[in-house]
Design a protein around this motif. Sequence first.
Motif, PDB file in Angstrom:
ATOM      1  N   GLY A 457       0.789  -1.225   0.000  1.00  0.00           N
ATOM      2  CA  GLY A 457       0.000   0.000   0.000  1.00  0.00           C
ATOM      3  C   GLY A 457       0.820   1.274   0.000  1.00  0.00           C
ATOM      4  N   ASN A 458       2.116   1.186  -0.122  1.00  0.00           N
ATOM      5  CA  ASN A 458       2.981   2.363  -0.153  1.00  0.00           C
ATOM      6  C   ASN A 458       3.160   2.766  -1.622  1.00  0.00           C
ATOM      7  N   HIS A 459       2.178   3.514  -2.135  1.00  0.00           N
ATOM      8  CA  HIS A 459       2.161   3.834  -3.567  1.00  0.00           C
ATOM      9  C   HIS A 459       3.271   4.802  -3.961  1.00  0.00           C
ATOM     10  N   ARG A 460       3.591   5.719  -3.061  1.00  0.00           N
ATOM     11  CA  ARG A 460       4.632   6.691  -3.396  1.00  0.00           C
ATOM     12  C   ARG A 460       5.986   5.999  -3.562  1.00  0.00           C
ATOM     13  N   GLU A 461       6.324   5.136  -2.600  1.00  0.00           N
ATOM     14  CA  GLU A 461       7.592   4.418  -2.697  1.00  0.00           C
ATOM     15  C   GLU A 461       7.592   3.458  -3.878  1.00  0.00           C
ATOM     16  N   SER A 462       6.441   2.880  -4.148  1.00  0.00           N
ATOM     17  CA  SER A 462       6.346   1.988  -5.299  1.00  0.00           C
ATOM     18  C   SER A 462       6.604   2.735  -6.597  1.00  0.00           C
ATOM     19  N   ASN A 463       6.047   3.918  -6.729  1.00  0.00           N
ATOM     20  CA  ASN A 463       6.265   4.719  -7.936  1.00  0.00           C
ATOM     21  C   ASN A 463       7.738   5.111  -8.079  1.00  0.00           C
ATOM     22  N   ASN A 464       8.401   5.379  -6.927  1.00  0.00           N
ATOM     23  CA  ASN A 464       9.820   5.737  -6.969  1.00  0.00           C
ATOM     24  C   ASN A 464      10.693   4.576  -7.448  1.00  0.00           C
ATOM     25  N   MET A 465      10.194   3.377  -7.321  1.00  0.00           N
ATOM     26  CA  MET A 465      10.937   2.220  -7.783  1.00  0.00           C
ATOM     27  C   MET A 465      10.596   1.853  -9.231  1.00  0.00           C
ATOM     28  N   VAL A 466       9.321   1.949  -9.574  1.00  0.00           N
ATOM     29  CA  VAL A 466       8.882   1.462 -10.879  1.00  0.00           C
ATOM     30  C   VAL A 466       9.327   2.403 -12.005  1.00  0.00           C
ATOM     31  N   LEU A 489       2.634   0.533 -13.392  1.00  0.00           N
ATOM     32  CA  LEU A 489       2.343   1.956 -13.536  1.00  0.00           C
ATOM     33  C   LEU A 489       0.861   2.189 -13.808  1.00  0.00           C
ATOM     34  N   ARG A 490       0.243   1.337 -14.580  1.00  0.00           N
ATOM     35  CA  ARG A 490      -1.202   1.442 -14.836  1.00  0.00           C
ATOM     36  C   ARG A 490      -1.990   1.297 -13.543  1.00  0.00           C
ATOM     37  N   ASP A 491      -1.671   0.309 -12.730  1.00  0.00           N
ATOM     38  CA  ASP A 491      -2.400   0.092 -11.481  1.00  0.00           C
ATOM     39  C   ASP A 491      -2.104   1.190 -10.467  1.00  0.00           C
ATOM     40  N   LEU A 492      -0.862   1.657 -10.430  1.00  0.00           N
ATOM     41  CA  LEU A 492      -0.515   2.721  -9.492  1.00  0.00           C
ATOM     42  C   LEU A 492      -1.249   4.011  -9.818  1.00  0.00           C
ATOM     43  N   ASN A 493      -1.291   4.371 -11.073  1.00  0.00           N
ATOM     44  CA  ASN A 493      -1.970   5.610 -11.453  1.00  0.00           C
ATOM     45  C   ASN A 493      -3.476   5.509 -11.248  1.00  0.00           C
ATOM     46  N   LYS A 494      -4.012   4.327 -11.446  1.00  0.00           N
ATOM     47  CA  LYS A 494      -5.437   4.153 -11.148  1.00  0.00           C
ATOM     48  C   LYS A 494      -5.706   4.322  -9.664  1.00  0.00           C
ATOM     49  N   ALA A 495      -4.842   3.738  -8.836  1.00  0.00           N
ATOM     50  CA  ALA A 495      -5.027   3.850  -7.388  1.00  0.00           C
ATOM     51  C   ALA A 495      -4.852   5.282  -6.901  1.00  0.00           C
ATOM     52  N   CYS A 496      -3.975   6.049  -7.570  1.00  0.00           N
ATOM     53  CA  CYS A 496      -3.736   7.439  -7.165  1.00  0.00           C
ATOM     54  C   CYS A 496      -4.692   8.415  -7.847  1.00  0.00           C
ATOM     55  N   GLY A 497      -5.558   7.943  -8.748  1.00  0.00           N
ATOM     56  CA  GLY A 497      -6.534   8.814  -9.413  1.00  0.00           C
ATOM     57  C   GLY A 497      -5.977   9.586 -10.582  1.00  0.00           C
ATOM     58  N   ASN A 498      -4.853   9.165 -11.167  1.00  0.00           N
ATOM     59  CA  ASN A 498      -4.268   9.830 -12.328  1.00  0.00           C
ATOM     60  C   ASN A 498      -4.756   9.127 -13.593  1.00  0.00           C
ATOM     61  N   ALA A 499      -5.879   9.605 -14.108  1.00  0.00           N
ATOM     62  CA  ALA A 499      -6.518   8.911 -15.226  1.00  0.00           C
ATOM     63  C   ALA A 499      -5.682   8.983 -16.495  1.00  0.00           C
ATOM     64  N   MET A 500      -5.122  10.164 -16.757  1.00  0.00           N
ATOM     65  CA  MET A 500      -4.342  10.323 -17.975  1.00  0.00           C
ATOM     66  C   MET A 500      -3.099   9.425 -17.964  1.00  0.00           C
ATOM     67  N   ASP A 501      -2.358   9.449 -16.844  1.00  0.00           N
ATOM     68  CA  ASP A 501      -1.162   8.610 -16.742  1.00  0.00           C
ATOM     69  C   ASP A 501      -1.521   7.127 -16.759  1.00  0.00           C
ATOM     70  N   ALA A 502      -2.671   6.802 -16.160  1.00  0.00           N
ATOM     71  CA  ALA A 502      -3.102   5.402 -16.162  1.00  0.00           C
ATOM     72  C   ALA A 502      -3.432   4.946 -17.588  1.00  0.00           C
ATOM     73  N   HIS A 503      -4.064   5.821 -18.364  1.00  0.00           N
ATOM     74  CA  HIS A 503      -4.399   5.475 -19.746  1.00  0.00           C
ATOM     75  C   HIS A 503      -3.135   5.315 -20.590  1.00  0.00           C
ATOM     76  N   GLU A 504      -2.166   6.198 -20.381  1.00  0.00           N
ATOM     77  CA  GLU A 504      -0.915   6.098 -21.131  1.00  0.00           C
ATOM     78  C   GLU A 504      -0.168   4.809 -20.785  1.00  0.00           C
ATOM     79  N   ALA A 505      -0.117   4.476 -19.497  1.00  0.00           N
ATOM     80  CA  ALA A 505       0.557   3.237 -19.087  1.00  0.00           C
ATOM     81  C   ALA A 505      -0.175   2.005 -19.632  1.00  0.00           C
ATOM     82  N   ALA A 506      -1.538   2.079 -19.653  1.00  0.00           N
ATOM     83  CA  ALA A 506      -2.313   0.957 -20.192  1.00  0.00           C
ATOM     84  C   ALA A 506      -2.052   0.780 -21.681  1.00  0.00           C
TER      85      ALA A 506
END
Length: 557
Positions: A457-466, A489-506
């Motif tokens: 559940g540590n999304h910030r640290e996960s993003n720093n790694m991915v 990255l797709r799942d992280l952006n969805k969990a953080c509410g970043n729709a645009m970044d989630a769509h790009e990663a998808a």
Amino acid sequence: MLCAAAIARDAKSVGPRPVRLLPPPCGDGLLLWRPKWRLRRRQRPRRPRPRRRRPKRPSHGTWHFWASPSTSARPARPRSACVCTACRRCSPSSRLSASRPARTCSSAPCSTTIPRTANRRAATWRKRALFLLSKGMLLLMERKLQEVHPLLTLCGQIVENWQGNPIQKESLRVFFLVLQVTHYLDAGQVKSVKPCLKQLQQCIQTISTLHDDEILPSNPADLFHWLPKEHMCVLVYLVTVMHSMQAGYLEKAQKYTDKALMQLEKLKMLDCSPILSSFQVILLEHIIMCRLVTGHKATALQEISQVCQLCQQSPRLFSNHAAQLHTLLGLYCVSVNCMDNAEAQFTTALRLTNHQELWAFIVTNLASVYIREGNRHQEVLYSLLERINPDHSFPVSSHCLRAAAFYVRGLFSFFQGRYNEAKRFLRETLKMSNAEDLNRLTACSLVLLGHIFYVLGNHRESNNMVVPAMQLASKIPDMSVQLWSSALLRDLNKACGNAMDAHEAAQMHQNFSQQLLQDHIEACSLPEHNLITWTDGPPPVQFQAQNGPNTSLASLL
């Protein structure tokens, strides 16, 4: 006439050293006595010196130095004089200095090169360097790495201080640097080897500009070279490919492999030396691993078939590379999700190899196969992990393989749900891989750490790694890590509410999936795909065509 006794008495009264008078052998005169040593010196007979005869002139020969002539064995010449055995004439200068450059006989029909004492000394040091380097090569083959380092240090000093023919000096330097680079690569020290590899590349460029007929050697033994110049170029390409493969510069490895294979094809038209086939097999082994990482499995399978054909032509080549061939087939089976065939291939490779580093590499990949299969081989998996435990008794000294063992243990802890233990192993992998620029291990460790942080559940640290894992995987390029990173990255952006970044990663994930799917179908449709069932005897000669892929793509996508 005075009496002799009176004269003697008068002389005795004059001084302490009397002059003794003897009667003359004839006549009336007297002969003054001289000291005996003077008399003997004057009367010593002088022996006539023996006449020096000139030996017959041979039809051809070389120049010799007669520094200590002997009257019985050979005719005497002035000290340090050069005499040609072809015309038996001295050099125009009767006394020659060893520091001066070699000259040729001034006689018109002869013109033979004069070797100096310095040239002989240089030839002796060259032979010593060749024997020491050959011994170092044997020690590397026997895995006696503790004895290799001091020997290479001594060889480096000899080669650098040796003064002689430039081509011979550069040839010795190539021999020394090839052994040094190979020693570093065997130890998994990819970053530490870079200065030596750069010197080797510069040295082979220097040799390419020199011509063999510029300086004629004075000794026929100087014509010996440990490897022809054209073969040296291929060998330097080969060690460069090995370094690029370990470091994760796969595009660079492919570029140098293409150059080396092109050079090999030209050489094979003129030379049928077996070492060229060995070079070709080793190059293909490395480029096959590059193809599997970059997502070109169909091309890799065709190159595996090419290795099989080369091994069919030479039984000795097959016996030396059979374990590597089954290992490559096991890696191909993993890439197309044929885990049962991968297990069979790795098990066969373990049975055929006696090489410690190759054994550790196979066991590491076999353990990852068992980890992905779940609880199917728990006892065997625990036994393998204990045998490659990097904390206690790792069987080899390779830095790269030890870092890979930490990664496998971290992967096993992740699948077991022991996340803190997995993080400890993966951080150790990152520490070791960053120390030697092992880019692919760094990318795999980062994406797995990002996955662990995402599960926790540590999304910030996960993003720093991915994110850096994605960037590094794109630089390699590693298709599997890119697919994994884009999904995270797709799942992280969805969990953080970043729709645009989630769509790009998808969208990125979809593109990678389509590329891997097409390559998967193409590879499984090739007739060479049946090689995955070969586990015994020589490689099959003919292959039957496949109707289509028979493996699941669920774990792939």
